[in-house]
Motif scaffolding. Structure first.
Motif, mmCIF file in Angstrom:
data_model
loop_
_atom_site.group_PDB
_atom_site.id
_atom_site.type_symbol
_atom_site.label_atom_id
_atom_site.label_comp_id
_atom_site.label_asym_id
_atom_site.label_seq_id
_atom_site.Cartn_x
_atom_site.Cartn_y
_atom_site.Cartn_z
ATOM 1 N N GLY A 26 24.824 89.384 -51.267
ATOM 2 C CA GLY A 26 23.991 88.258 -50.850
ATOM 3 C C GLY A 26 24.560 87.320 -49.807
ATOM 4 O O GLY A 26 23.947 86.302 -49.499
ATOM 5 N N ALA A 27 25.748 87.620 -49.247
ATOM 6 C CA ALA A 27 26.286 86.751 -48.209
ATOM 7 C C ALA A 27 25.441 86.886 -46.950
ATOM 8 O O ALA A 27 25.086 87.994 -46.551
ATOM 9 C CB ALA A 27 27.729 87.114 -47.905
ATOM 10 N N THR A 28 25.110 85.746 -46.328
ATOM 11 C CA THR A 28 24.385 85.801 -45.061
ATOM 12 C C THR A 28 25.396 85.944 -43.922
ATOM 13 O O THR A 28 26.604 85.810 -44.134
ATOM 14 C CB THR A 28 23.591 84.500 -44.836
ATOM 15 O OG1 THR A 28 24.515 83.416 -44.838
ATOM 16 C CG2 THR A 28 22.569 84.271 -45.933
ATOM 17 N N ARG A 66 30.371 91.884 -49.586
ATOM 18 C CA ARG A 66 29.851 90.508 -49.634
ATOM 19 C C ARG A 66 28.403 90.453 -49.142
ATOM 20 O O ARG A 66 27.565 89.751 -49.708
ATOM 21 C CB ARG A 66 30.724 89.574 -48.800
ATOM 22 C CG ARG A 66 32.073 89.250 -49.466
ATOM 23 C CD ARG A 66 32.897 88.344 -48.575
ATOM 24 N NE ARG A 66 34.233 88.089 -49.074
ATOM 25 C CZ ARG A 66 34.598 86.994 -49.749
ATOM 26 N NH1 ARG A 66 33.712 86.072 -50.032
ATOM 27 N NH2 ARG A 66 35.840 86.840 -50.146
ATOM 28 N N ARG A 67 28.108 91.218 -48.080
ATOM 29 C CA ARG A 67 26.717 91.249 -47.601
ATOM 30 C C ARG A 67 25.809 91.820 -48.678
ATOM 31 O O ARG A 67 24.710 91.341 -48.904
ATOM 32 C CB ARG A 67 26.590 92.090 -46.315
ATOM 33 C CG ARG A 67 27.259 91.560 -45.065
ATOM 34 C CD ARG A 67 26.784 90.200 -44.599
ATOM 35 N NE ARG A 67 25.347 89.990 -44.567
ATOM 36 C CZ ARG A 67 24.586 90.091 -43.490
ATOM 37 N NH1 ARG A 67 25.108 90.411 -42.333
ATOM 38 N NH2 ARG A 67 23.303 89.847 -43.564
ATOM 39 N N ASP A 118 27.443 82.922 -43.808
ATOM 40 C CA ASP A 118 28.505 82.862 -44.823
ATOM 41 C C ASP A 118 29.751 83.594 -44.345
ATOM 42 O O ASP A 118 30.871 83.133 -44.526
ATOM 43 C CB ASP A 118 28.025 83.511 -46.136
ATOM 44 C CG ASP A 118 26.981 82.659 -46.846
ATOM 45 O OD1 ASP A 118 27.096 81.429 -46.791
ATOM 46 O OD2 ASP A 118 26.054 83.239 -47.443
ATOM 47 N N TYR A 165 26.952 82.529 -53.259
ATOM 48 C CA TYR A 165 26.073 82.713 -52.107
ATOM 49 C C TYR A 165 24.649 82.240 -52.356
ATOM 50 O O TYR A 165 23.784 82.399 -51.507
ATOM 51 C CB TYR A 165 26.079 84.186 -51.681
ATOM 52 C CG TYR A 165 27.421 84.596 -51.105
ATOM 53 C CD1 TYR A 165 27.989 83.877 -50.053
ATOM 54 C CD2 TYR A 165 28.117 85.688 -51.606
ATOM 55 C CE1 TYR A 165 29.213 84.239 -49.532
ATOM 56 C CE2 TYR A 165 29.345 86.061 -51.082
ATOM 57 C CZ TYR A 165 29.886 85.325 -50.041
ATOM 58 O OH TYR A 165 31.101 85.677 -49.520
ATOM 59 N N ARG A 224 18.655 90.068 -51.604
ATOM 60 C CA ARG A 224 19.708 90.888 -52.224
ATOM 61 C C ARG A 224 20.461 90.078 -53.269
ATOM 62 O O ARG A 224 20.782 90.554 -54.345
ATOM 63 C CB ARG A 224 20.716 91.377 -51.164
ATOM 64 C CG ARG A 224 20.208 92.472 -50.264
ATOM 65 C CD ARG A 224 21.359 93.154 -49.533
ATOM 66 N NE ARG A 224 22.057 92.270 -48.608
ATOM 67 C CZ ARG A 224 21.720 92.104 -47.327
ATOM 68 N NH1 ARG A 224 20.696 92.770 -46.813
ATOM 69 N NH2 ARG A 224 22.405 91.288 -46.561
ATOM 70 N N ASN A 225 20.710 88.825 -52.919
ATOM 71 C CA ASN A 225 21.476 87.964 -53.814
ATOM 72 C C ASN A 225 20.737 87.724 -55.135
ATOM 73 O O ASN A 225 21.336 87.767 -56.207
ATOM 74 C CB ASN A 225 21.751 86.636 -53.106
ATOM 75 C CG ASN A 225 22.626 85.704 -53.919
ATOM 76 O OD1 ASN A 225 22.215 84.613 -54.276
ATOM 77 N ND2 ASN A 225 23.836 86.142 -54.230
ATOM 78 N N SER A 229 19.231 88.647 -47.061
ATOM 79 C CA SER A 229 20.458 88.350 -47.801
ATOM 80 C C SER A 229 20.137 87.621 -49.103
ATOM 81 O O SER A 229 20.686 87.933 -50.157
ATOM 82 C CB SER A 229 21.404 87.496 -46.964
ATOM 83 O OG SER A 229 21.717 88.143 -45.756
ATOM 84 N N ASP A 233 17.215 88.294 -41.318
ATOM 85 C CA ASP A 233 18.452 88.753 -41.941
ATOM 86 C C ASP A 233 18.865 87.815 -43.078
ATOM 87 O O ASP A 233 19.336 88.256 -44.122
ATOM 88 C CB ASP A 233 19.557 88.817 -40.876
ATOM 89 C CG ASP A 233 20.816 89.436 -41.422
ATOM 90 O OD1 ASP A 233 20.904 90.674 -41.441
ATOM 91 O OD2 ASP A 233 21.710 88.681 -41.860
#
Ligand SMILES: Nc1ncnc2c1ncn2[C@@H]1O[C@H](COP(=O)(O)OP(=O)(O)OP(=O)(O)O)[C@@H](O)[C@H]1O
Ligand SMILES: [Mg+2]
Lengths: 223, 407
Positions: free
Chosen positions: B324-326, B320-321, B329, A110, A81-82, A78, A74
Motif C-alpha cells: 500500500g505504499a504510494t 512496500r508498494r 511514500d 501507509y 491495495r493497502n 495504492s 496510482d
C-alpha cells in the motif's frame, strides 16, 4: 467483488509476442475460496498481479467492487491495495531488516485515514492466533519458513482486507508446514468470510477449494 | 500523532539500514563531514584573522581620530597598521604646531589632544644600540592609548612644562637595550646626543612602532631634534563613540581656518575598522566558496550511494508498494534517508570543528558563528534533499510489478 472482462497481458520480447494472459473473463464473488491452477508458465502469477493491481492489463478491464480500476490513479490504486487486498507470496517477501512484529505492522503505516483499530493490539491478536507471538521480535532470517509464511499471512490480514491473493504460498514449505498454512487460509475464509484466491500448480492443493479455475497457455479453460 | 508516528517510522527505518551498512554509511557521511568541516573551519579562521586585527586596533583606543598632514593614511606611510607615523611620507606636507593644538583643544567634544612628533632614530644605552622611534607627545597620550605599565611611571604635565629629559620605553626597545624589559626603568639612554632618564617601561602592546618607541615629552624634542616645534600628526580622543562624528567635523572646521582642504586629513579609527571589516567579508565569501566545493563532492557521494541503495532495495520497494505504499511514500522514505545521512555528517563535522576551534583558540582567536552553524545544518540538510531527490524519484517511479518481481 472481482470481475475481469477480456483481460489480456502481452509481453513483447523483440519480435516475439508472449501472451501471458489471453482474453480472460471471470468473476469471483465475496467470500469465495477459489484456486487458480495450471502448469508452470500458464500465466497464473500474471493474472494474480493484475487482480492485485500491481500490474495493468494490455487490454480488457478489471473491476474491484464494481469499480473500473483503469480509471484510478496510482495513488488510489495504492490505497486500494493497502485497504482491500492482502498478498501472500511463495518466497514470503518479508523485509529482513524489520522484526516479525514490525513486518506485520508495516501496512498500517501507509493508511492515510485513521485506523479503526489499534495496530499493536491487532498484530498481537493475529500473531497469537497463528502461534508465533513468541517470535515477534525475531528477524525473518531467524525463524522457519512456516513461521515466516504465518508472519506474511498476518501482514496480509492486518488491514482487514476483503481479498487475500496467495501465490504458491506453500511452494517453499515442506508438506506439514504447507498444510498448516492451507488450513489457516481455509479457516480465515470460513470464519471471517475473506475472499481467497489461491494460486498453485498442484491439483491436490486445488482440490481443497470449493472452486477451481484451470488455466492453460494464458487462457482459462475451466472456471 | 500521526505525523510523529510516520516520521518516527521513517527515521527508524533509515537507521535500520545504516546499521546494516555501517562502513558505507560512515564513508558516505564522511564526505559531508569533511565538507562541513572545511567550510566551518575556513569561516572560523577568517573570523579569527578579523578578530586578531580588530584586537590590534582596539589596543589603540576605540574612539581615536587621527589628524595628519597630506592626504593621510592613503597617501603613504607604512602598511603595518593604523598607527603608522608619517616616516615614509614624501612630498610637501604641512606640519602642525602648538597653535593648532590649542585651537583643537577648544572643541568641547574632544577629550584628548595629543600632538605627535615622530622620528626613526638610533637609540643608545650604556653598551647597546638599537634603531627605534622617538615619539614626542604630551602626558594625555598614555590615557588615550590605554597604556599599561610594566615598570615605573609615565611623565606628567610638569615634565612637559619643565622640558625634563625623561623617557618611557616601549617593551621591545627596553628589552633589546637592557636584556630584560623591566630592567630599563631607572637607566639612562642617549638619543641624538641627549641623555634621557628612563622613568617607565610599557607593557607589550602588539603594535610594532609602539613597542619600539621611546616616548618623551614633546617639549623636550624642541631642544635639538625638533627646533621648528612642529608635529607630524595630532591624535584626538573622545570619550563617547557617539561624539566621534561631530568631533572630527569640528576639528576639520577648525583646521580649515588655517589650511587648505587637501593639506591635511582626518581619519577616524572606526573608518579603518569598517574598511577592514569589508575586506574580511569578501575574504570570508571566497573561503566559503572554496569550502563549498568539498560539500558538493560530498553531496555527489551521497547521490551515488543512494542510487546504489535504490537498486539494492528494489525488492523492498516492491513489497512496500504491494502493501500500500504510494509513490510519495517511497519518495519520502528515500529522501528521509539521504537527509538523515547528510545531516548526521554535517553534525559530526560541526562538532569536530568546534573541538578544533577550541584547541586553536589558545593561540589564535578563531570563532564559530551562527553562519557556520546554519551552514552545517542548513546546507547539509539541503544537500541531503538535493542529491537525494533524484535517486528517491527513481525509487518512487519503479513500476510495482517490476519491483516485486526483482530478485
Ligand atoms: N516481465 C516479463 N517479460 C516477458 N515475459 C514474461 C514476463 N513475466 C512473465 N512472462 C511470461 O509470461 C508467462 C506467464 O508467466 P507467469 O509468471 O504468469 O506464469 P505462472 O503460471 O505463474 O508460472 P509458475 O507456476 O512457474 O509461477 C510465461 O511464459 C513467462 O515467461
Ligand atoms: Mg507464478
Amino acid at each position: 467483488m472481482i470481475k475481469l472482462k477480456n483481460v489480456s497481458k502481452t509481453y513483447f520480447l523483440g519480435e516475439e509476442k508472449v501472451k501471458a494472459v489471453d482474453n480472460v473473463s471471470l468473476e469471483i464473488k465475496k467470500g469465495e475460496y477459489v484456486s487458480i491452477v495450471g502448469p508452470s508458465g500458464c500465466g497464473k502469477s500474471t493474472l494474480m498481479y493484475t487482480i492485485g493491481l500491481l500490474d495493468t492489463p494490455t487490454s480488457g478491464s478489471v473491476y474491484i467492487d464494481g469499480q473500473d480500476v483503469s480509471k484510478l490513479t496510482d495513488e488510489e490504486l495504492s490505497h486500494l491495495r493497502n485497504q482491500k487486498i492482502g498478498f501472500v507470496f511463495q518466497s514470503f517477501n518479508l523485509i529482513n531488516k524489520f522484526t516479525a512484529l514490525e513486518n506485520v505492522l508495516l501496512p498500517t503505516k501507509y493508511l492515510k485515514d485513521k485506523l479503526d483499530f489499534d495496530p499493536q493490539e491487532r498484530a498481537e491478536e493475529l500473531l497469537k492466533q497463528f502461534g508465533i507471538w513468541d517470535r515477534k521480535d525475531f528477524f525473518p532470517n531467524k525463524i522457519s519458513g512456516g513461521q515466516q509464511q504465518r508472519v506474511a499471512v498476518a501482514r496480509a490480514l492486518i488491514m482487514k482486507p476483503s481479498i487475500i491473493l496467495a501465490d504458491e504460498p506453500t511452494g517453499n514449505l515442506d508438506t506439514k508446514a504447507g498444510h498448516e498454512i492451507l488450513d489457516l487460509l481455509s479457516d480465515l475464509n470460513k470464519k471471517l468470510n475473506v475472499t481467497i484466491v489461491l494460486i498453485t500448480h498442484e491439483m491436490d492443493i486445488a482440490k481443497r477449494t470449493k472452486r477451481k479455475i484451470v488455466m492453460k497457455d494464458g487462457q482459462v479453460i475451466s472456471k | 500523532m500521526k505525523l510523529r508516528n510516520g516520521t518516527y517510522h521513517l527515521i527508524k527505518s533509515a537507521i535500520a539500514d545504516f546499521k546494516r551498512n555501517k562502513i558505507r554509511t560512515f564513508l558516505t557521511s564522511l564526505g559531508i563531514t569533511i565538507g562541513v568541516m572545511s567550510v566551518v573551519m575556513l569561516i572560523a579562521l577568517g573570523l579569527g584573522l578579523k578578530n586578531y586585527i580588530s584586537e590590534q586596533f582596539e589596543g589603540l583606543g576605540a574612539n581615536l581620530i587621527m589628524v595628519m598632514g597630506g592626504s593621510g593614511l592613503g597617501g603613504g606611510g607604512d602598511e603595518g597598521g593604523g598607527f603608522s607615523g608619517p616616516a615614509g611620507m614624501f612630498g610637501s606636507v604641512i606640519e602642525f604646531d602648538e597653535r593648532d593644538v590649542s585651537s583643537l583643544r577648544r572643541i568641547q567634544e574632544i577629550e584628548y589632544v595629543v600632538p605627535t612628533y615622530f622620528k626613526s632614530l638610533s637609540i643608545e644605552a650604556e653598551d647597546n644600540e638599537e634603531t627605534g622611534y622617538v615619539m614626542g607627545v604630551n602626558e594625555e597620550f598614555f590615557g588615550l592609548m590605554n597604556s599599561e605599565m610594566l615598570e615605573g611611571n609615565v611623565f606628567d604635565k610638569s615634565d612637559l612644562q619643565g622640558r625634563t629629559k625623561v623617557a618611557v620605553l616601549g617593551h621591545n626597545l627596553s628589552e633589546n637595550l637592557f636584556g630584560e624589559a623591566g630592567d630599563g626603568a631607572g637607566r639612562t639612554i642617549r638619543v641624538d646626543n641627549m641623555r634621557l632618564k628612563v622613568i617607565g617601561v610599557l607593557e607589550k602592546t602588539g603594535d610594532r612602532e609602539m613597542d619600539k618607541a621611546a616616548v618623551i615629552p614633546y617639549t623636550t624634542t624642541f631642544a635639538s631634534l625638533n627646533p621648528d616645534k612642529t608635529f607630524w600628526s595630532i591624535y584626538l580622543g573622545v570619550t563617547s563613540e557617539d561624539d566621534v562624528e561631530t568631533a572630527s567635523e569640528k576639528a576639520e572646521e577648525t583646521l580649515l581656518k588655517r589650511y587648505k582642504e587637501d593639506e591635511f586629513s582626518i581619519t577616524e579609527q572606526s573608518e579603518i575598522l569598517s574598511t577592514v571589516n569589508q575586506i574580511f567579508a569578501v575574504l570570508n565569501a571566497i573561503l566559503v566558496a572554496i569550502g563549498s566545493i568539498s560539500l558538493l563532492v560530498g553531496g555527489i557521494g551521497i547521490m551515488n550511494i543512494m542510487y546504489a541503495t535504490v537498486t539494492e532495495r528494489t525488492k523492498e520497494i516492491g513489497i512496500r508498494r504491494a502493501i500500500g505504499a504510494t509513490k510519495k511514500d517511497i519518495l519520502v522514505q528515500f529522501l528521509a534517508e539521504s537527509v538523515v545521512l547528510s545531516t548526521l555528517g554535517g553534525l559530526v563535522g560541526l562538532l569536530l570543528s568546534v573541538l578544533i576551534v577550541m584547541a586553536i583558540r589558545i593561540f589564535f582567536p578563531a570563532a564559530i558563528n551562527t553562519l557556520a552553524v546554519v551552514i552545517a545544518f542548513g546546507v547539509s540538510g539541503f544537500i541531503g534533499v538535493f542529491f537525494g531527490v533524484f535517486p528517491a524519484k527513481r525509487a518512487a517511479d519503479l513500476p510495482p510489478i517490476v519491483a516485486i518481481k526483482y530478485e
